[in-house]
Design an enzyme around this catalytic site. Structure first.
Site, PDB file in Angstrom:
ATOM      1  N   ARG A  52     -32.326 -68.244  66.679  1.00 31.19           N
ATOM      2  CA  ARG A  52     -32.405 -67.922  65.434  1.00 31.19           C
ATOM      3  C   ARG A  52     -31.541 -67.850  64.649  1.00 31.19           C
ATOM      4  NH1 ARG A  52     -27.744 -66.303  64.739  1.00 31.19           N
ATOM      5  NH2 ARG A  52     -28.588 -65.392  62.177  1.00 31.19           N
ATOM      6  N   ALA A  54     -31.534 -71.251  60.790  1.00 27.67           N
ATOM      7  CA  ALA A  54     -32.428 -72.515  60.838  1.00 27.67           C
ATOM      8  C   ALA A  54     -32.007 -73.693  61.533  1.00 27.67           C
ATOM      9  CB  ALA A  54     -32.146 -72.934  59.131  1.00 27.67           C
ATOM     10  N   GLN A 198     -27.429 -58.989  62.426  1.00 31.08           N
ATOM     11  CA  GLN A 198     -27.097 -60.040  62.626  1.00 31.08           C
ATOM     12  C   GLN A 198     -24.757 -60.566  62.810  1.00 31.08           C
ATOM     13  OE1 GLN A 198     -29.887 -59.848  61.086  1.00 31.08           O
ATOM     14  NE2 GLN A 198     -30.929 -61.707  61.455  1.00 31.08           N
ATOM     15  N   ASP A 239     -31.829 -71.037  54.268  1.00 28.56           N
ATOM     16  CA  ASP A 239     -32.655 -71.698  55.170  1.00 28.56           C
ATOM     17  C   ASP A 239     -33.497 -72.478  54.947  1.00 28.56           C
ATOM     18  OD1 ASP A 239     -31.343 -68.699  56.159  1.00 28.56           O
ATOM     19  OD2 ASP A 239     -33.127 -69.431  58.079  1.00 28.56           O
ATOM     20  N   ASN A 249     -31.690 -67.355  51.706  1.00 24.45           N
ATOM     21  CA  ASN A 249     -30.834 -67.011  52.856  1.00 24.45           C
ATOM     22  C   ASN A 249     -31.439 -65.793  53.490  1.00 24.45           C
ATOM     23  OD1 ASN A 249     -28.885 -67.633  55.135  1.00 24.45           O
ATOM     24  ND2 ASN A 249     -27.916 -66.387  53.891  1.00 24.45           N
ATOM     25  N   LYS A 250     -31.091 -65.536  54.128  1.00 25.21           N
ATOM     26  CA  LYS A 250     -30.589 -64.421  54.776  1.00 25.21           C
ATOM     27  C   LYS A 250     -31.545 -63.411  53.898  1.00 25.21           C
ATOM     28  CE  LYS A 250     -31.870 -63.326  58.384  1.00 25.21           C
ATOM     29  NZ  LYS A 250     -33.702 -62.869  58.535  1.00 25.21           N
TER      30      LYS A 250
HETATM   31  O1  MRU Z   1     -33.923 -64.212  60.555  1.00 25.88           O
HETATM   32  P1  MRU Z   1     -32.105 -65.342  60.633  1.00 25.88           P
HETATM   33  O2  MRU Z   1     -31.469 -64.368  61.442  1.00 25.88           O
HETATM   34  O3  MRU Z   1     -32.621 -66.535  61.806  1.00 25.88           O
HETATM   35  O4  MRU Z   1     -31.376 -65.433  59.977  1.00 25.88           O
HETATM   36  C1  MRU Z   1     -30.999 -66.924  59.933  1.00 25.88           C
HETATM   37  C2  MRU Z   1     -30.513 -66.884  58.588  1.00 25.88           C
HETATM   38  O5  MRU Z   1     -30.458 -66.469  57.521  1.00 25.88           O
HETATM   39  C3  MRU Z   1     -28.987 -67.868  58.524  1.00 25.88           C
HETATM   40  O6  MRU Z   1     -27.510 -66.857  57.730  1.00 25.88           O
HETATM   41  C4  MRU Z   1     -29.229 -69.043  58.206  1.00 25.88           C
HETATM   42  O7  MRU Z   1     -30.283 -69.781  58.658  1.00 25.88           O
HETATM   43  C5  MRU Z   1     -28.007 -70.317  58.010  1.00 25.88           C
HETATM   44  S1  MRU Z   1     -27.618 -70.611  59.662  1.00 25.88           S
HETATM   45  C6  MRU Z   1     -26.602 -71.763  59.418  1.00 25.88           C
END
Ligand code: MRU
Length: 348
Positions: A52, A54, A198, A239, A249-250
């Site tokens: 997981r 991006a 995470q 993302d 983003n998350k």
């Molecule tokens: O659902 P996830 O764990 O894939 O979400 C990840 C995020 O939101 C990260 O903050 C984002 O991808 C940036 S990663 C360099």
């Protein structure tokens, strides 16, 4: 600046003709790898969060295309370039928000069109190039972002935008690695990041693996933490960044950015230009993934909510560009992002 001393984690490996992924669902208690020998396994690994983040999703998909090409060519050497489109669609259907996934698939699609005869080594070279450039870009962004921290301070990060979310070194955590080495960052706070944790599981694990101390906070503690005055920057990944600088983003990033602005804490978004989607005009046009209710209603398989309660589980949100002080990319830094400045960056 000795960055190597704090850069040991690599979540994605190509070895013996297969894709090896750290199973991020098991960290921090077990560090095991999933071996993907076909594109279906790669797609499932992206869907179920084995891999997981991006950029990491994009890199895994690129190697997935290599595996797909091998199988399609073996099955039908005359039509593999047409047949593989079904596999590209399968990969593209795994997760909707991280644009790096579609960016990587499109790069591989172009490489497929370049292949004369079979896939040969061309596609593996392309996937490796995407992977290696990601790590190099993260190192560059780390230095650019750390240089923005003029006064040594504590920082807060959200989710995991680290080595585990990329080819290695990380985006937000790349800045944190570089800022820690240069004494600009005195303390790292990490949001635990419900519901997948995470922050608590992945960010804490990889920073400790690389000997960078970390202090966890519940998301709900963010406002009180920022009120204390110790935190100078909120540093996050992304993302997808829209053409006007809005940042997906998350889930929770938007709230953290509002709280940051209220308390005079600056907001830094760190992402490679492969995360910038100039075809998406603003954040309202970014597709936001909603995942299963059970992810919120249970923790590690154990029900935690009152039986019968429903849940709404959007896993990303959009922070408006107006709340962002700096977007750091491998091409340079955009301060106070807007459509004009984003366009200038992408043309540079
Ligand atoms: O659902 P996830 O764990 O894939 O979400 C990840 C995020 O939101 C990260 O903050 C984002 O991808 C940036 S990663 C360099």
């Amino acid at each position: 600046m000795n960055l190597d001393a704090h850069d040991s984690v690599r979540p994605i490996l190509w070895r013996d003709g297969a894709l090896w992924l750290i199973d991020q669902r098991l960290l921090p208690h077990r560090n095991e790898q999933v071996v993907c020998r076909d594109v279906g396994t790669v797609a499932e690994a992206i869907r179920n969060m084995t891999v997981r983040g991006a950029p990491a999703i994009g890199i895994a998909a690129a190697y997935g295309v290599v595996l797909a090409a091998r199988d399609r060519f073996d099955a039908a050497p005359g039509s593999w370039r047409e047949d593989i489109e079904e596999d590209l669609q399968t990969l593209a259907g795994t997760r909707p928000t991280a644009v790096n996934l579609f960016w990587a698939i499109n790069r591989m699609r172009t490489a497929i069109a370049d292949c004369t005869g079979g896939p040969g080594v061309r596609l593996l070279e392309e996937a490796r190039a995407i992977h290696e450039a990601d790590i190099a870009d993260n190192r560059r962004m780390g230095q650019l972002g750390a240089a923005l921290i003029e006064t040594p301070c504590a920082v807060l990060t959200h989710c995991n935008a680290g080595s585990l979310a990329t080819g290695g070194f990380g985006t937000a955590l790349g800045v944190i690695r570089a800022g820690y080495v240069t004494d600009r960052i005195r303390r790292v706070y990490a949001d635990e990041t419900r519901p997948w944790l995470q922050g608590a599981r992945l960010t804490a694990w990889e920073l400790l693996e690389d000997r960078i101390p970390v202090t966890l906070v519940a998301e709900g503690a963010g406002a009180y933490l920022m009120k204390q005055g110790e935190v100078g920057w909120l540093i996050v990944g992304s993302d997808r960044i829209a053409a006007n600088g809005d940042v997906a983003n998350k889930i929770g990033t938007y709230g953290a950015a509002i709280i940051a602005r209220h308390h005079g804490v600056k907001v830094m978004v760190v992402a490679p230009t492969s995360t910038i989607d100039m075809s998406t005009p603003d954040g309202g046009a970014i597709p936001i993934e909603t995942r299963r209710e059970e992810e919120l209603l249970a923790l590690a398989g154990q029900g935690i909510a009152a039986p019968g309660a429903r849940a709404w589980n959007p896993v990303f949100d959009v922070t408006p560009a107006g709340l962002v002080d700096a977007i750091v990319t491998e091409k340079g830094v955009v301060l106070a992002p807007n459509a004009t400045r984003m366009a200038a960056l992408m043309k540079s």
